[in-house]
Design an enzyme around this catalytic site. Structure first.
Site, PDB file in Angstrom:
ATOM      1  N   GLU A 255      11.597   9.308 -25.869  1.00 16.05           N
ATOM      2  CA  GLU A 255      10.485  10.327 -25.857  1.00 16.05           C
ATOM      3  C   GLU A 255      10.925  11.663 -25.543  1.00 16.05           C
ATOM      4  O   GLU A 255      11.624  11.941 -24.591  1.00 16.05           O
ATOM      5  CB  GLU A 255       9.552   9.730 -24.664  1.00 16.05           C
ATOM      6  CG  GLU A 255       8.516  10.498 -24.348  1.00 16.05           C
ATOM      7  CD  GLU A 255       7.388  10.652 -25.537  1.00 16.05           C
ATOM      8  OE1 GLU A 255       7.101   9.583 -26.090  1.00 16.05           O
ATOM      9  OE2 GLU A 255       7.036  11.825 -25.795  1.00 16.05           O
ATOM     10  N   THR A 297       4.277  10.708 -31.062  1.00 19.40           N
ATOM     11  CA  THR A 297       5.007   9.522 -31.236  1.00 19.40           C
ATOM     12  C   THR A 297       4.589   8.381 -32.581  1.00 19.40           C
ATOM     13  O   THR A 297       5.581   8.011 -33.149  1.00 19.40           O
ATOM     14  CB  THR A 297       4.967   8.538 -29.901  1.00 19.40           C
ATOM     15  OG1 THR A 297       5.092   9.525 -28.701  1.00 19.40           O
ATOM     16  CG2 THR A 297       5.982   7.524 -29.961  1.00 19.40           C
ATOM     17  N   HIS A 412       8.107  12.162 -20.552  1.00 14.09           N
ATOM     18  CA  HIS A 412       6.968  12.598 -21.352  1.00 14.09           C
ATOM     19  C   HIS A 412       6.248  13.795 -20.616  1.00 14.09           C
ATOM     20  O   HIS A 412       6.179  13.721 -19.310  1.00 14.09           O
ATOM     21  CB  HIS A 412       5.813  11.571 -21.374  1.00 14.09           C
ATOM     22  CG  HIS A 412       4.777  11.898 -22.146  1.00 14.09           C
ATOM     23  ND1 HIS A 412       3.694  12.755 -22.134  1.00 14.09           N
ATOM     24  CD2 HIS A 412       4.376  11.338 -23.747  1.00 14.09           C
ATOM     25  CE1 HIS A 412       2.818  12.822 -23.179  1.00 14.09           C
ATOM     26  NE2 HIS A 412       3.312  12.340 -24.055  1.00 14.09           N
ATOM     27  N   HIS A 472      10.127  13.753 -30.936  1.00 14.73           N
ATOM     28  CA  HIS A 472       9.710  15.190 -31.066  1.00 14.73           C
ATOM     29  C   HIS A 472      10.176  16.045 -29.971  1.00 14.73           C
ATOM     30  O   HIS A 472      10.728  15.641 -29.186  1.00 14.73           O
ATOM     31  CB  HIS A 472       8.138  14.859 -31.288  1.00 14.73           C
ATOM     32  CG  HIS A 472       7.516  14.174 -30.211  1.00 14.73           C
ATOM     33  ND1 HIS A 472       7.212  14.827 -28.723  1.00 14.73           N
ATOM     34  CD2 HIS A 472       6.838  13.109 -30.099  1.00 14.73           C
ATOM     35  CE1 HIS A 472       6.729  13.967 -28.184  1.00 14.73           C
ATOM     36  NE2 HIS A 472       6.550  12.869 -28.863  1.00 14.73           N
TER      37      HIS A 472
HETATM   38  C1  GP9 Z   1       2.487   6.857 -25.609  1.00 13.02           C
HETATM   39  C2  GP9 Z   1       3.627   7.290 -26.253  1.00 13.02           C
HETATM   40  C3  GP9 Z   1       3.496   9.015 -25.924  1.00 13.02           C
HETATM   41  O1  GP9 Z   1       2.091   5.416 -25.909  1.00 13.02           O
HETATM   42  O2  GP9 Z   1       3.355   7.146 -27.550  1.00 13.02           O
HETATM   43  O3  GP9 Z   1       2.707   9.489 -26.413  1.00 13.02           O
HETATM   44  P1  GP9 Z   1       3.044  10.823 -27.339  1.00 13.02           P
HETATM   45  O4  GP9 Z   1       4.357  11.332 -27.209  1.00 13.02           O
HETATM   46  O5  GP9 Z   1       2.536  10.436 -28.739  1.00 13.02           O
HETATM   47  O6  GP9 Z   1       1.922  11.994 -26.590  1.00 13.02           O
HETATM   48 MN    MN Z   2       6.194  10.927 -27.957  1.00 12.29          MN
END
Ligand code: GP9
Ligand code: MN
Length: 622
Positions: A255, A297, A412, A472
């Protein structure tokens, strides 16, 4: 009678005052919130003028409401326009992008308001609503004396507003004839048309896209196939083809993990000690970029499973979950693979439950399969360490060979972590966002390390390949000032593209490591996996990716806004750069790639909006 008029209606000067106030407020927002750089006089002129016509028109609509409700209609419109501006401000603060119609529709799929949204609100934001209170007070207190609003005045205001909008569009064309062709370059659209007109254009653009499926036929898929075959016709087989034949594939989405954390130390400590330690025994691609857009994501997941580009607005997961795809789980199933996704979030987030079914996944271990409590979760949900620990029993029970995708979550935005989970010993008491980011990346690295140990303990390591990729960026442009201090350099547009690099590591137990400098992106992951497994799909494949272990690489990574990189050059924000030195170079170095970049994005959009892959199925059935 006269009293009623004063009470319910409003005067012509009041209307003009409101238009000017909202116009100035919009310009303040353009200036302080949106990073809209101008390089010509016409561009600057357009930015200054472009909100005026649309504000005149939209507020002007209330002029034609019956007198009884005219004030209410006016206030509702004024609040709506301010709300639209504020929505864009919040969205822009994180995504450096503008809201599109699909983003509004996917709001419920991405958890609505969360801690992430609250983090984006500034204490100065209420100032943006003061004008509403003042105007409402003027109306209610009847300071406004209700001067006549003749039909001639009303009509002439509306006509002048429309004329101004037309003038803006025409000048926009003169400044940028490609404007509507590159409709996904939203920054350019807002710069030229203005933020309000941009939304009208976006509504029209999206309604056109929605009918594209109905008008598509099988000749459309032939055009795309021809283009793809031409690209791939002389790709020589790679020496690593089939290197991982028959092995399980474990794919891990890291993430928000950018490549800048790899091999970087902060206060003398490595941010990713475990990832750094496996690089020498893995295939490592240091020139690898994420290509995601508004689907974050889910865009990365979509590219990896389909080899297509994400959409310019919204997520394919939300917008086209019922299309026919020929996704990686389906292709691997032809070779006896079982596919599963592990992600401890609600199954509805990004509409995953539906899209996974469409793409042929056999099993989705979503939040309901995990024990999630106050103690073991943070921000979006279950922390990465318990996530991997709790996943192992399910993984052990999967039929083999399997394709198992793990989506991590702890790193995140806004990068929250409890003190007991901090593995970096940095002593900052109030770390800024960038330092919080390093802490959560360090936690994620620890989780991956423990996962590797668990795989070994459970006899799953030796017969699997483990692929790790950053989904990303984590640190958006809004936090680049803080990042510049850490990097100790200015982040230029060329550098900004360089920051879109994410880790891409393929760990094949028992095989030697290698650094592969080929440039690539997430659209290339699918072909790379198939190449390593030595799998050739049974049905015709429409895929814009290219195996990164191939001897003849594609030498082009296309981003969704039309920017791109080649081995030597970067094209972004309408300028061409020498990628390595960062110097601006002649545009002629980049122009040879323009057609190809547009073709890739347009063909990919056509496949998705026209649902073209259904025709391949029909052809196979004939
Ligand atoms: C949540 C994950 C994070 O399930 O996909 O979200 P994103 O990085 O797309 O904001
Ligand atoms: Mn993500």
């Amino acid at each position: 009678m006269n009293g009623m008029k004063k009470l319910n209606s409003y005067s012509f000067p009041f209307y003009i005052l409101a238009v000017i106030v909202l116009w100035l407020k919009t310009l303040v927002i353009y200036f302080f919130e949106f990073d809209l750089r101008t390089s010509t006089f016409l561009e600057t002129f357009l930015i200054l003028v472009n909100p005026l016509g649309s504000i005149g028109l939209f507020l002007g609509i209330s002029l034609f409401f019956p007198k009884k409700v005219r004030k209410t209609a006016f206030m509702v419109l004024y609040i709506l326009l301010t709300g639209l501006l504020y929505g864009n401000i919040l969205y822009y603060r994180f995504y450096i992008d503008f809201i599109t119609v699909p983003v509004l529709f996917q709001f419920q799929n991405v958890g609505g308001l969360s801690q992430s949204t609250l983090e984006l609100i500034n204490w100065t934001d209420p100032l943006l609503f003061i004008d509403i209170a003042i105007l409402a007070w003027l109306l209610v207190k009847r300071v406004d004396k209700g001067l006549p609003l003749t039909i001639i005045k009303r009509t002439s205001m509306i006509c002048s507003s429309i004329a101004l909008i037309i003038l803006v569009i025409l000048s926009g064309f003169i400044e940028n004839p490609q404007l509507f062709k590159k409709s996904y370059d939203r920054e350019n659209l807002v710069k030229t048309l203005g933020s309000f007109n941009y939304h009208i254009y976006d509504i029209l653009f999206n309604s056109k896209m929605s009918v594209q499926r109905a008008f598509a036929d099988s000749t459309d898929v032939d055009d795309v196939t021809k283009y793809i075959n031409k690209l791939n016709s002389n790709a020589p087989p790679s020496s690593m083809s089939g290197l991982a034949k028959g092995k399980n594939v474990i794919l891990i989405s890291l993430e928000s993990t950018q490549q800048l954390v790899i091999n970087r130390k902060i206060n003398g400590e490595e941010i990713t000690p475990f990832l750094n330690s496996i690089l020498k025994d893995s295939l490592y691609f240091p020139n690898f970029y994420h290509q995601t857009a508004q689907g974050k994501t889910s865009d990365a997941e979509f590219m990896i499973d389909n080899g297509l580009y994400p959409l310019s607005g919204g997520s394919v997961f939300v917008r086209r979950p019922r299309n026919d795809f020929y996704a990686l789980p389906e292709i691997l199933k032809e070779d006896g693979y079982y596919s599963a996704v592990f992600h401890s979030n609600d199954e509805t987030f990004w509409n995953r439950e539906n899209m996974y079914e469409t793409m042929g996944y056999d099993q989705f271990f979503s939040k309901k399969y995990y024990h999630v409590s106050e103690e073991n979760s943070v921000n979006y949900g279950l922390k990465d360490i318990p996530f991997f620990e709790q996943s192992i029993p399910y993984l052990k029970d999967l039929p083999q060979p399997f394709y198992a995708k793990f989506l991590t979550l702890t790193n995140h935005f806004p990068f929250l972590l409890e003190p007991e989970d901090q593995f970096l010993k940095d002593d900052e008491e109030n770390p800024d966002l960038v330092h919080r980011y390093f802490r959560t990346v360090r936690y994620e690295d620890e989780a991956i390390k423990r996962f590797f140990t668990l795989l070994k303990k459970n006899g799953l390591y030796d017969n699997s390949i483990i692929i790790l990729y950053g989904d990303h960026y984590g640190i958006s442009k809004s936090y680049h000032k803080e990042l510049e201090q850490v990097l100790d350099k200015e982040i230029t547009p060329n550098e900004q593209i360089d920051l879109q690099k994410v880790p891409f590591i393929i760990h094949i137990p028992g095989e030697k490591g290698k650094i592969i400098k080929t440039i690539g992106g997430q659209t290339d992951i699918r072909q790379t996996i198939l190449d390593l497994l030595g799998i050739h799909p049974e049905k015709p494949v429409i895929d814009f990716g290219h195996s990164l272990i191939s001897k003849k690489p594609k030498d082009l990574v296309v981003f969704r806004d039309g920017s791109f990189v080649t081995k030597k050059y970067t094209f972004t924000e309408n300028a061409c750069y020498n990628k390595l030195t960062g110097d601006k170079v002649k545009m002629s170095k980049c122009t040879p790639y323009f057609d190809r970049v547009q073709n890739e994005l347009n063909f990919s959009d056509n496949v998705i909006f026209g649902d073209l892959l259904r025709f391949n199925d029909e052809k196979m059935a004939e």
